[in-house]
Design a protein around this motif. Structure first.
Motif, PDB file in Angstrom:
ATOM      1  N   VAL A 158     -30.469 -67.802  -7.978  1.00  0.00           N
ATOM      2  CA  VAL A 158     -29.435 -68.304  -8.726  1.00  0.00           C
ATOM      3  C   VAL A 158     -28.424 -68.436  -7.459  1.00  0.00           C
ATOM      4  O   VAL A 158     -27.953 -67.515  -6.806  1.00  0.00           O
ATOM      5  N   GLY A 159     -28.094 -69.757  -7.337  1.00  0.00           N
ATOM      6  CA  GLY A 159     -26.872 -70.215  -6.511  1.00  0.00           C
ATOM      7  C   GLY A 159     -27.538 -70.769  -5.349  1.00  0.00           C
ATOM      8  O   GLY A 159     -28.502 -70.385  -4.757  1.00  0.00           O
ATOM      9  N   SER A 160     -27.020 -72.041  -5.090  1.00  0.00           N
ATOM     10  CA  SER A 160     -27.495 -72.862  -3.930  1.00  0.00           C
ATOM     11  C   SER A 160     -26.786 -73.070  -2.686  1.00  0.00           C
ATOM     12  O   SER A 160     -26.636 -74.102  -2.141  1.00  0.00           O
ATOM     13  N   THR A 179     -37.692 -71.963  -7.901  1.00  0.00           N
ATOM     14  CA  THR A 179     -36.585 -72.841  -8.483  1.00  0.00           C
ATOM     15  C   THR A 179     -35.221 -72.404  -8.335  1.00  0.00           C
ATOM     16  O   THR A 179     -35.077 -70.937  -8.486  1.00  0.00           O
ATOM     17  N   VAL A 180     -34.436 -73.363  -7.883  1.00  0.00           N
ATOM     18  CA  VAL A 180     -33.054 -72.883  -7.613  1.00  0.00           C
ATOM     19  C   VAL A 180     -32.004 -73.290  -8.645  1.00  0.00           C
ATOM     20  O   VAL A 180     -32.026 -74.489  -9.182  1.00  0.00           O
ATOM     21  N   TYR A 181     -31.242 -72.250  -9.187  1.00  0.00           N
ATOM     22  CA  TYR A 181     -30.170 -72.614 -10.480  1.00  0.00           C
ATOM     23  C   TYR A 181     -28.926 -72.676  -9.699  1.00  0.00           C
ATOM     24  O   TYR A 181     -28.361 -71.965  -9.137  1.00  0.00           O
ATOM     25  N   GLU A 182     -28.201 -73.815 -10.172  1.00  0.00           N
ATOM     26  CA  GLU A 182     -26.863 -74.127  -9.680  1.00  0.00           C
ATOM     27  C   GLU A 182     -26.005 -74.970 -10.852  1.00  0.00           C
ATOM     28  O   GLU A 182     -26.348 -75.394 -11.562  1.00  0.00           O
ATOM     29  N   ARG A 183     -24.697 -74.066 -11.054  1.00  0.00           N
ATOM     30  CA  ARG A 183     -24.106 -74.479 -12.204  1.00  0.00           C
ATOM     31  C   ARG A 183     -23.355 -75.801 -12.005  1.00  0.00           C
ATOM     32  O   ARG A 183     -22.871 -76.330 -13.118  1.00  0.00           O
ATOM     33  N   THR A 218     -37.705 -76.621  -6.403  1.00  0.00           N
ATOM     34  CA  THR A 218     -36.931 -77.339  -7.787  1.00  0.00           C
ATOM     35  C   THR A 218     -35.784 -76.872  -8.080  1.00  0.00           C
ATOM     36  O   THR A 218     -35.301 -75.636  -7.757  1.00  0.00           O
ATOM     37  N   PHE A 219     -34.670 -77.823  -8.064  1.00  0.00           N
ATOM     38  CA  PHE A 219     -33.235 -77.670  -8.148  1.00  0.00           C
ATOM     39  C   PHE A 219     -32.926 -77.884  -9.577  1.00  0.00           C
ATOM     40  O   PHE A 219     -33.380 -78.935 -10.194  1.00  0.00           O
ATOM     41  N   ILE A 220     -32.234 -76.831 -10.400  1.00  0.00           N
ATOM     42  CA  ILE A 220     -31.855 -77.218 -11.599  1.00  0.00           C
ATOM     43  C   ILE A 220     -30.422 -77.015 -11.863  1.00  0.00           C
ATOM     44  O   ILE A 220     -29.742 -76.116 -11.411  1.00  0.00           O
ATOM     45  N   LEU A 221     -29.562 -78.399 -11.873  1.00  0.00           N
ATOM     46  CA  LEU A 221     -28.178 -78.363 -11.893  1.00  0.00           C
ATOM     47  C   LEU A 221     -27.568 -78.093 -13.104  1.00  0.00           C
ATOM     48  O   LEU A 221     -28.192 -78.466 -14.245  1.00  0.00           O
TER      49      LEU A 221
END
Length: 498
Positions: A158-160, A179-183, A218-221
Motif C-alpha cells: 500500500v503506497g508507491s 501488487t502495489v496500490y496507489e490512491r 502490478t500497479f493499481i492506481l
C-alpha cells in the motif's frame, strides 16, 4: 580507491546549473549530469581513507550522517576514475534500487561524512551517482530483469513512494507476485507529486515505474485502501501486506485566522502544480496559483524551498519564506563536528532563483507567525509576525522567546504551510487494526512486523518523516523480512545483523 593524491591535486567541481533567470521560465530540471571527463576527475578525488565514513548511515545529533543505503561509494568512485562505467553501475545498483532519484533529490549526507570534508570540499558523490545511472539508461545497460521462477506467494504493498517501490522491486526479484496500490492517478508517491519537476522530471519517475511493470510488478492506481478496497480484502487476497503509506498528515498552524481562504498546505500546493503541468487539459485551481500574488511560505526546510521555486515559476508578485530558527553559520559550529551532517548556510536552487528574481534572499529567520488577517471577505490579506530569540541549554534543548516591539504585518494573498508532517492517515491504520506509537506505526526496525499477523510496515509511516534514502533502506529491509516470513529464509540482502 581513486587516485592516491587526487584529493590533493584536484578541486571539487559542481554540476552545471542553468542560469537562474532562464530556468525559472520553464519547469525542466535545473542541473545537468557531469561530463565523462569531469566525472573521472571527481572520482579521482575519492581518497583511500581506510574507513569510509561516507556510507556509515546513522543518526548523529538528530541528523543523518553517511549513506543509509550503504552505497559502495569508494568502489564505484574508483571504477569511474578508471573509466569502467558499466562496472561502476553494477556496484551502484547492488545497494540502491533507484540512483536516478537519490542522485537528484537526496540531500547527500554521504558528502557531509566524506573524509575529505574534514578540511576540504567533499567528493562530489551525489553528482557522480546521478551521472553513473544516467549513463546506464543512455547506453541501454538498464534492462528489465524478469525473475526466472515464481514462488506462488502474493504480496500487496500500500503506497508507491520510494519505500513501497523499493520493497516491490526486491520482492519481485525474489520471485513473489507483487501488487502495489496507489490512491493517486500516477505511481511514485512524493516522487511524482511531492517533488517539483525542476528537481526531478516526471519522465524519470515514470521510466522506472514502466521498468518495474515490465519486470512483473502490478500497479493499481486511483484506488484508496480503506475506501475502494478494504483492509480485510487485502489480508484475505494476499499472503502478506506491507504498509508504506508515508507520513501524510501535515502539521497545521492553528492560530487566529487559520480558517481564511488562501491558506494551504505545501503538499496540496505542490501536487496541484505538478498535476497541472502533467495534465495541461485540466483547469488549474486558482486558489493554489501564485500568479500575481504576494506569497509567504511558512517553514524553512526543503519543501518550503520547493514552494519558493514553484511560486516563482507561477509568476508570484513577491515571495518570502519564514524560518523559526536563526540563520545557520557559514562554517561548522564547534558543536557540529565531522562526521555529523554539516549544519551550515547554503543557497539552494530555489533561493538562488529568488535572489536573482527579487534581488535578495527571500528567507526570513527567527520569525514566528502569530495571526492571519482577513480581507473582509474570508480571504487572507496579510499576516502578523514577531521576531524570536533562540537559546540552547547544556542538554541541547532549544527554546524560543518572543522579542517585544518586533511585530510586523506582511501583505499576502497566498500562504503555504510547510512545517512538516505528524504521521500516517489514521483511518487506514484503524481498518487494519495496527497499533501506533507516537503517531507512527508500531513496528520494530529490523522486523517491521505490526501487531497484525502478515501485515508489515516501512518508510515514513513507521519511521516518521525522513529522507528518501531511509525510505529506500526500509523498503529493502522490509522486503527481506517479508521474504523470510513467507519462505522461512531469505536470500535477499540485508544490512541488519540477524
Amino acid at each position: 580507491m581513486g587516485k592516491a593524491t587526487g584529493f590533493m591535486e584536484l578541486e571539487r567541481e559542481n554540476a552545471v546549473e542553468r542560469d537562474p533567470l532562464t530556468r525559472i521560465k520553464d519547469w525542466k530540471e535545473y542541473s545537468a549530469p557531469f561530463s565523462d571527463e569531469k566525472m573521472q576527475r571527481q572520482g579521482a578525488r575519492c581518497m583511500d581513507c581506510g574507513t569510509p565514513f561516507c556510507h556509515i548511515g546513522m543518526d548523529i545529533a538528530g541528523s543523518t550522517s553517511g549513506c543509509p543505503v550503504y552505497n559502495l561509494i569508494p568502489e564505484w568512485n574508483d571504477l569511474v576514475y578508471k573509466g569502467k562505467w558499466k562496472e561502476a553501475l553494477e556496484r551502484l545498483m547492488k545497494t540502491n534500487n533507484f540512483p536516478e532519484f537519490t542522485g537528484r533529490v537526496c540531500p547527500a549526507p554521504c558528502e557531509g561524512s566524506c573524509t575529505v570534508a574534514i578540511s576540504d570540499p567533499a567528493v562530489a558523490i551525489k553528482n557522480i551517482e546521478r551521472s553513473i545511472i544516467d549513463k546506464g539508461f543512455e547506453n541501454g545497460w538498464i534492462t528489465p530483469r524478469i525473475p526466472e521462477k515464481r514462488t506462488g506467494k502474493t504480496i500487496a504493498i500500500v503506497g508507491s513512494g520510494p519505500a513501497g517501490l523499493a520493497a516491490a522491486d526486491q520482492l519481485n526479484q525474489a520471485g513473489h507476485s507483487v501488487t502495489v496500490y496507489e490512491r493517486s492517478d500516477r505511481a511514485g508517491g512524493l516522487l511524482m507529486y511531492g517533488i517539483p519537476n525542476m528537481k526531478l522530471e516526471k519522465d524519470v519517475v515514470q521510466r522506472r515505474i514502466d521498468l518495474l511493470e515490465e519486470e512483473g510488478i502490478t500497479f493499481i492506481l486511483n484506488t484508496e485502501v480503506g475506501k475502494d478496497v478494504t483492509a480485510e480484502q487485502l489480508k484475505e487476497d494476499y499472503d502478506s501486506v506491507i504498509l508504506c503509506i508515508g507520513s501524510q498528515v501535515p502539521r497545521d498552524l492553528p492560530i487566529q485566522g487559520r480558517e481564511y481562504n488562501g491558506i494551504h498546505f505545501a503538499m496540496d500546493y505542490l501536487t496541484n502544480a505538478t498535476k497541472h503541468l502533467l495534465d495541461k487539459t485540466k483547469t488549474p485551481n486558482d486558489s493554489l496559483n501564485a500568479k500575481g500574488k504576494d506569497v509567504i511560505i511558512i517553514g524553512g526546510g526543503d519543501t518550503g524551498a520547493d514552494c519558493v521555486a514553484t511560486a516563482i515559476r507561477q509568476g508570484a508578485k513577491s515571495v518570502n519564506q519564514f524560518a523559526i530558527n536563526p540563520k545557520l553559520p557559514i562554517k561548522r559550529a564547534s558543536t557540529n563536528e565531522w562526521p555529523a551532517y554539516p549544519q551550515v548556510f547554503s543557497l539552494e536552487y530555489a533561493h538562488k532563483e529568488a535572489k536573482e528574481k527579487f534581488g535578495e534572499d527571500v528567507r526570513q529567520y527567527s520569525i514566528q507567525t502569530k495571526a492571519f488577517i482577513t480581507d473582509g471577505n474570508d480571504g487572507v490579506q496579510a499576516l502578523y509576525t514577531v521576531d524570536l530569540e533562540t537559546t540552547q541549554d547544556e542538554k541541547g534543548m532549544i527554546s524560543y522567546e518572543e522579542l517585544s516591539n518586533t511585530g510586523e504585518v506582511w501583505p499576502t494573498q497566498l500562504v503555504i504551510i510547510a512545517i512538516g508532517f505528524v504521521g500516517p492517515t489514521q483511518s487506514i491504520l484503524d481498518q487494519f487494526g495496527v497499533k501506533t506509537e507516537r503517531n507512527r506505526i508500531d513496528a520494530e526496525y529490523g522486523k517491521f512486523t505490526t501487531n497484525v499477523d502478515g501485515v508489515f510496515a516501512a518508510g515514513d509511516a513507521r519511521r516518521g518523516q525522513s529522507l528518501i534514502v531511509w525510505a529506500i533502506n526500509e523498503g529493502r529491509e522490509v522486503a527481506h523480512a517479508v521474504d523470510e516470513y513467507l519462505m522461512g529464509k531469505s536470500k535477499l540482502p540485508t544490512v541488519i545483523a540477524m
